[in-house]
Write a protein that holds these residues in place. Sequence first.
Motif, PDB file in Angstrom:
ATOM      1  N   MET A 254      47.920 -43.646 104.853  1.00  0.00           N
ATOM      2  CA  MET A 254      47.476 -43.654 106.245  1.00  0.00           C
ATOM      3  C   MET A 254      47.416 -45.074 106.794  1.00  0.00           C
ATOM      4  SD  MET A 254      44.561 -40.748 106.561  1.00  0.00           S
ATOM      5  CE  MET A 254      44.190 -40.767 108.288  1.00  0.00           C
ATOM      6  N   LEU A 255      46.898 -45.993 105.977  1.00  0.00           N
ATOM      7  CA  LEU A 255      46.828 -47.394 106.435  1.00  0.00           C
ATOM      8  C   LEU A 255      48.230 -47.923 106.709  1.00  0.00           C
ATOM      9  CD1 LEU A 255      44.019 -48.981 104.268  1.00  0.00           C
ATOM     10  CD2 LEU A 255      44.071 -48.756 106.749  1.00  0.00           C
ATOM     11  N   SER A 256      49.147 -47.511 105.843  1.00  0.00           N
ATOM     12  CA  SER A 256      50.522 -47.946 106.019  1.00  0.00           C
ATOM     13  C   SER A 256      51.077 -47.442 107.346  1.00  0.00           C
ATOM     14  CB  SER A 256      51.333 -47.422 104.839  1.00  0.00           C
ATOM     15  OG  SER A 256      52.663 -47.735 105.018  1.00  0.00           O
ATOM     16  N   ASP A 257      50.775 -46.174 107.670  1.00  0.00           N
ATOM     17  CA  ASP A 257      51.247 -45.618 108.947  1.00  0.00           C
ATOM     18  C   ASP A 257      50.542 -46.273 110.135  1.00  0.00           C
ATOM     19  OD1 ASP A 257      53.315 -43.968 108.379  1.00  0.00           O
ATOM     20  OD2 ASP A 257      52.045 -42.255 107.854  1.00  0.00           O
ATOM     21  N   LEU A 258      49.249 -46.574 109.958  1.00  0.00           N
ATOM     22  CA  LEU A 258      48.499 -47.217 111.044  1.00  0.00           C
ATOM     23  C   LEU A 258      49.072 -48.595 111.342  1.00  0.00           C
ATOM     24  CD1 LEU A 258      44.767 -46.330 110.367  1.00  0.00           C
ATOM     25  CD2 LEU A 258      46.159 -45.658 112.316  1.00  0.00           C
ATOM     26  N   MET A 259      49.474 -49.262 110.271  1.00  0.00           N
ATOM     27  CA  MET A 259      50.049 -50.593 110.459  1.00  0.00           C
ATOM     28  C   MET A 259      51.347 -50.494 111.234  1.00  0.00           C
ATOM     29  SD  MET A 259      51.265 -53.306 107.612  1.00  0.00           S
ATOM     30  CE  MET A 259      50.146 -54.670 107.616  1.00  0.00           C
ATOM     31  N   ARG A 260      52.138 -49.482 110.884  1.00  0.00           N
ATOM     32  CA  ARG A 260      53.411 -49.290 111.566  1.00  0.00           C
ATOM     33  C   ARG A 260      53.162 -48.924 113.032  1.00  0.00           C
ATOM     34  NH1 ARG A 260      57.096 -45.427 108.266  1.00  0.00           N
ATOM     35  NH2 ARG A 260      56.084 -46.667 106.654  1.00  0.00           N
ATOM     36  N   PHE A 261      52.092 -48.145 113.278  1.00  0.00           N
ATOM     37  CA  PHE A 261      51.733 -47.764 114.638  1.00  0.00           C
ATOM     38  C   PHE A 261      51.349 -49.024 115.430  1.00  0.00           C
ATOM     39  CE2 PHE A 261      48.836 -45.954 117.837  1.00  0.00           C
ATOM     40  CZ  PHE A 261      49.660 -44.973 118.356  1.00  0.00           C
ATOM     41  N   GLY A 262      50.667 -49.937 114.756  1.00  0.00           N
ATOM     42  CA  GLY A 262      50.439 -51.275 115.304  1.00  0.00           C
ATOM     43  C   GLY A 262      49.617 -51.329 116.562  1.00  0.00           C
TER      44      GLY A 262
ATOM     45  N   ILE B 169      45.962 -50.480 116.639  1.00  0.00           N
ATOM     46  CA  ILE B 169      44.539 -50.272 116.402  1.00  0.00           C
ATOM     47  C   ILE B 169      43.955 -51.554 115.824  1.00  0.00           C
ATOM     48  CG2 ILE B 169      45.059 -49.163 114.166  1.00  0.00           C
ATOM     49  CD1 ILE B 169      42.416 -47.583 114.579  1.00  0.00           C
ATOM     50  N   GLN B 170      42.872 -51.998 116.431  1.00  0.00           N
ATOM     51  CA  GLN B 170      42.191 -53.187 115.917  1.00  0.00           C
ATOM     52  C   GLN B 170      41.000 -52.716 115.104  1.00  0.00           C
ATOM     53  OE1 GLN B 170      41.346 -56.491 118.595  1.00  0.00           O
ATOM     54  NE2 GLN B 170      39.296 -56.631 117.762  1.00  0.00           N
ATOM     55  N   LEU B 171      41.037 -52.933 113.788  1.00  0.00           N
ATOM     56  CA  LEU B 171      40.002 -52.396 112.903  1.00  0.00           C
ATOM     57  C   LEU B 171      38.693 -53.137 113.091  1.00  0.00           C
ATOM     58  CD1 LEU B 171      42.024 -51.857 109.624  1.00  0.00           C
ATOM     59  CD2 LEU B 171      41.417 -50.198 111.372  1.00  0.00           C
ATOM     60  N   GLU B 172      37.617 -52.374 113.090  1.00  0.00           N
ATOM     61  CA  GLU B 172      36.275 -52.954 113.150  1.00  0.00           C
ATOM     62  C   GLU B 172      35.593 -52.630 111.829  1.00  0.00           C
ATOM     63  OE1 GLU B 172      34.514 -54.531 115.954  1.00  0.00           O
ATOM     64  OE2 GLU B 172      36.640 -54.860 116.377  1.00  0.00           O
ATOM     65  N   GLU B 173      34.690 -53.498 111.426  1.00  0.00           N
ATOM     66  CA  GLU B 173      34.019 -53.273 110.155  1.00  0.00           C
ATOM     67  C   GLU B 173      33.055 -52.097 110.263  1.00  0.00           C
ATOM     68  OE1 GLU B 173      32.105 -56.194 106.805  1.00  0.00           O
ATOM     69  OE2 GLU B 173      32.335 -56.861 108.848  1.00  0.00           O
ATOM     70  N   VAL B 174      33.074 -51.236 109.279  1.00  0.00           N
ATOM     71  CA  VAL B 174      32.111 -50.134 109.238  1.00  0.00           C
ATOM     72  C   VAL B 174      30.920 -50.607 108.408  1.00  0.00           C
ATOM     73  CG1 VAL B 174      31.733 -47.745 108.603  1.00  0.00           C
ATOM     74  CG2 VAL B 174      34.002 -48.495 109.273  1.00  0.00           C
ATOM     75  N   LEU B 175      29.743 -50.607 109.000  1.00  0.00           N
ATOM     76  CA  LEU B 175      28.560 -51.099 108.286  1.00  0.00           C
ATOM     77  C   LEU B 175      27.703 -49.918 107.846  1.00  0.00           C
ATOM     78  CD1 LEU B 175      27.750 -53.962 110.776  1.00  0.00           C
ATOM     79  CD2 LEU B 175      28.768 -54.202 108.524  1.00  0.00           C
ATOM     80  N   PRO B 176      27.323 -49.872 106.576  1.00  0.00           N
ATOM     81  CA  PRO B 176      26.577 -48.716 106.059  1.00  0.00           C
ATOM     82  C   PRO B 176      25.273 -48.478 106.819  1.00  0.00           C
ATOM     83  CG  PRO B 176      27.015 -50.327 104.312  1.00  0.00           C
ATOM     84  CD  PRO B 176      27.583 -50.877 105.571  1.00  0.00           C
ATOM     85  N   GLU B 177      24.549 -49.583 107.166  1.00  0.00           N
ATOM     86  CA  GLU B 177      23.252 -49.413 107.846  1.00  0.00           C
ATOM     87  C   GLU B 177      23.456 -48.701 109.170  1.00  0.00           C
ATOM     88  OE1 GLU B 177      24.233 -53.213 107.952  1.00  0.00           O
ATOM     89  OE2 GLU B 177      24.678 -52.423 105.959  1.00  0.00           O
TER      90      GLU B 177
ATOM     91  N   VAL C  21      41.521 -48.729 120.104  1.00  0.00           N
ATOM     92  CA  VAL C  21      42.881 -48.295 120.385  1.00  0.00           C
ATOM     93  C   VAL C  21      43.030 -48.281 121.901  1.00  0.00           C
ATOM     94  CG1 VAL C  21      44.560 -46.437 120.133  1.00  0.00           C
ATOM     95  CG2 VAL C  21      42.866 -46.817 118.348  1.00  0.00           C
ATOM     96  N   PRO C  22      44.168 -48.769 122.442  1.00  0.00           N
ATOM     97  CA  PRO C  22      44.377 -48.645 123.883  1.00  0.00           C
ATOM     98  C   PRO C  22      44.202 -47.188 124.288  1.00  0.00           C
ATOM     99  CG  PRO C  22      46.124 -49.940 122.890  1.00  0.00           C
ATOM    100  CD  PRO C  22      45.291 -49.408 121.772  1.00  0.00           C
ATOM    101  N   ALA C  23      43.388 -46.935 125.318  1.00  0.00           N
ATOM    102  CA  ALA C  23      43.008 -45.564 125.660  1.00  0.00           C
ATOM    103  C   ALA C  23      44.230 -44.669 125.871  1.00  0.00           C
ATOM    104  CB  ALA C  23      42.147 -45.572 126.906  1.00  0.00           C
TER     105      ALA C  23
ATOM    106  N   PHE D  79      45.894 -54.121 114.124  1.00  0.00           N
ATOM    107  CA  PHE D  79      46.276 -54.120 112.714  1.00  0.00           C
ATOM    108  C   PHE D  79      47.742 -53.725 112.693  1.00  0.00           C
ATOM    109  CE2 PHE D  79      46.446 -51.214 108.901  1.00  0.00           C
ATOM    110  CZ  PHE D  79      46.643 -52.233 108.008  1.00  0.00           C
ATOM    111  N   GLY D  80      48.582 -54.696 112.445  1.00  0.00           N
ATOM    112  CA  GLY D  80      50.014 -54.403 112.488  1.00  0.00           C
ATOM    113  C   GLY D  80      50.747 -55.364 111.593  1.00  0.00           C
ATOM    114  N   PRO D  81      52.043 -55.215 111.532  1.00  0.00           N
ATOM    115  CA  PRO D  81      52.809 -56.095 110.655  1.00  0.00           C
ATOM    116  C   PRO D  81      52.893 -57.517 111.215  1.00  0.00           C
ATOM    117  CG  PRO D  81      54.233 -54.511 111.754  1.00  0.00           C
ATOM    118  CD  PRO D  81      52.853 -54.238 112.220  1.00  0.00           C
ATOM    119  N   VAL D  82      52.264 -58.453 110.524  1.00  0.00           N
ATOM    120  CA  VAL D  82      52.390 -59.867 110.900  1.00  0.00           C
ATOM    121  C   VAL D  82      53.426 -60.456 109.959  1.00  0.00           C
ATOM    122  CG1 VAL D  82      51.201 -62.074 111.090  1.00  0.00           C
ATOM    123  CG2 VAL D  82      49.989 -59.951 111.591  1.00  0.00           C
ATOM    124  N   THR D  83      54.593 -60.735 110.483  1.00  0.00           N
ATOM    125  CA  THR D  83      55.696 -61.123 109.601  1.00  0.00           C
ATOM    126  C   THR D  83      56.311 -62.423 110.063  1.00  0.00           C
ATOM    127  OG1 THR D  83      57.133 -59.809 110.970  1.00  0.00           O
ATOM    128  CG2 THR D  83      56.311 -58.767 108.976  1.00  0.00           C
TER     129      THR D  83
END
Lengths: 678, 158
Positions: free
Chosen positions: A29-37, A39-47, A316-318, A662-666
């Motif tokens: 899934m992460l691989s596909d999300l990267m290809r989708f390019g 979505i900017q990931l935010e940290e998930v905090l347990p608290e 994600v852009p709406a 989150f995307g391919p930085v090449t």
Amino acid sequence: MWKGLRANMAIIDMSLIRLYGLDSERKAMLSDLMRFGAIQLEEVLPEEEAAAGSGLKTSAHSPLSSLRRPDDQKDVLETERQLAGTVEALEILSRHAPEKRPLFSVRRGIGASHLGDLTADRAAVIEGAAAIRQLEADLNTLKTEEGRIRGKMDFLAPWSGVGADLSVEGTRFARMQAGTLPSTFPLEALTASFARTAPTATVILHAAGQDVQLCVAIWHWDVDAAVAELLKESGWNRLSFRDVPGNPDNTLAALKARLEEISIAKKSWVESIRGMSGTRRSIEDLHDALLMERDRLKAAGNLMATGKAFLLRGWVPADRCGELETFLTRKYICHFETETPRAEDEIPVLVRNNGLTEAIRPVMDMYGTPSPKEIDPNFLTMPFFAIFFGLIMSDAAYGLILIGASGFALWRYRMEAPVRRFAKLVLFCGTTSVFWGMMFGGFLGIPAFADHAVWFNPGGEGGTEKLMIWCLLFGVIHLFTGMGLKAANLVRRRQYLDAICDVGFPYVMFIGFGMTILPNVPGLDPITTAPVSAIGLYVLAAGIVLVVATAGRKSKSLAGKMLGGLPRLYDIIGFLGDVLSYMRLLALSLAGGILGGLITGMATGFDSLAARLIGGTLLLLVGHGINFAMSLLGAFVHSCRLQYLEFFSKFLEGGGKPFHPFGPVTRYIVLNQEDEPS
Amino acid sequence: MMQNQVNVLFLSPLAYALLGAAIAFFVAALGSSKGVGIAGQAAAGVVAEDPGKFTMTMILQALPSTQSIYGLVITILILGKITPALTIDQGTALFMVGLPVGFVGYLSGVYQGKVAAAGINLIAKRPQEFGKAMIYAINVELFAIFSFATSIFMLGKI
């Protein structure tokens, strides 16, 4: 109409999404999300998850305590190690077999579906990269040996012709030492001392250098102590020949032969490395594949997993949310939901412009990112920038050069997006330069063109004053547009009263002020403008009353409400200063034009035909070359400044954080994707 | 005889006009030289560490050169006003025209060079702040621009 306007003002709305998926499918899934390019990931905090009553908590089998970050640290390190290997191999290749770079370097485009091919023969490529590194290591060993040999030769060279193996320290009864004496020390003194206290000792001078005398001392062992003492007193420095045994001449010859061998070997090693340059493309591909892999592994550090399921958050852009949901839910078992952003969440800013307004992005990016809550000003910055740029150049010939160069580059070369935007900007600015050049009759400063200006010749009678008035008027329009954008931002937030008080009333005040001072403007007739000025005084008074009465309205105390508006009167001075700042348009435009005229005048002023052809051409090329470059510099930086200081300061809040999906930085290849990082 | 020599020295309209033309260019150009020099030294230091910053540092270095251009243009305009029938009033007036652009150009050039050098050091650490470094330097130029405009308008009255 409002909606259409908003669509044009292209700061894209963002949605905060939560995605629950199976841990077994996480990597895919992460691989596909990267290809989708997108979505900017935010940290998930347990608290926070606990506080939010997250779906992960409610499951009886996976209590909150089992939430953890997926641990891919070992994989990350391994990927980074391989990555470093490819970087090194590529560096070695570019050192020994440098590539001719095109004018605009472009990454190779690769369809997303071909991504798998990149890593198909990964083992072979890794092996190839390792082979290159090994060759370089061998080469370095040779270089080290070469250095050592050169050191030995430097050491031995002065001893050439000594005719003895100096590493031998003596025979059964005799001692021998090679060494140096300071050149200031008289050898005869030492010989005399030997004769007195150690008659069996002798010292032979081999050669005298600038600082030292190279000598060999020989003595019988029974005078060891006396000789040692005498040598010490004379400043003797013993040299060790242990590393270079044998007759120095023979050793030197052998070393020289070895040097030649090494030089041949080095060449063949470099050749071998060059021979590997065919693998460059595949190593570059691998480098980028590893880079993506590493980022993918690192991205996992943002999410939370229980061992069976994981949770991911991101912006994600709406307008692409739906697309992402269909894309993921069709392929994977997952749950997708949209979160309402909290007040403290920093919404990332994605600016999407059309083909016309994207050209101003280089200028905007140098300034910063607008805030997510305001209108993207690019659609207004673009025309103003181009108009001011052209006004400063105001030479049709220079404009044609800009159009030609940028147009050719755009037509002939493939470019990365930022370079292409810049080329477009140059194209538009060239067009306005031609426009203003025609209006003011500017064409390489040729007088015939200036006499037939479409509008007027700024260098002509009264032209300077006329141009100044127009430049200041452009300034007023620019500044009023900036204030208008502030009003539009306020209206967008439904602060209608603020829009009227903070923009509407200052408008009245500034317009009144402008009308009042009209007779004092040079180049305007004081008599005909007097009535306007008289009316202006009333407008100014009304504006001042309105501004002073309303600017302090947010103050808590009554005194603050009444007096808080007084400092705003200073805005009149500020406004005057801002408007005068547009005088730079006049000054730069005139300076370039007059200088251009001078160069052309000088170049065509030669008497003889030969001087006219050779000297004139040279003068034209060099002179206009310099004038063109200086005008270009002035036009760019001063147009930028008028946007940044005069225009943006009227409305732009800025301080937004650009959207980094989150995307391919090449580095070498580029995957076909839609939203590029801002 | 003595009276005549004094007249030639102090009342020659041509001498005054040429003095104005000279001041306009050479004082402003002194400022530009100093400014570009100061910025150039800073730029070379930064490029020694990172040759990739050449373009940015070069743009900042070139900023103080405009003062000498303004000066040159005024010089040329003054020279263009010189006629054989120049009166002493016109000559002294042309002299005055050279003063704003010359002297303001000098100080503005020097200080712009210093600010550009500081900006060059700024982009050594933060290349993304190039725009801001440029603005700081450009702010100093405004006064040279005003002095240039002043000289031009003064010239319009002669």
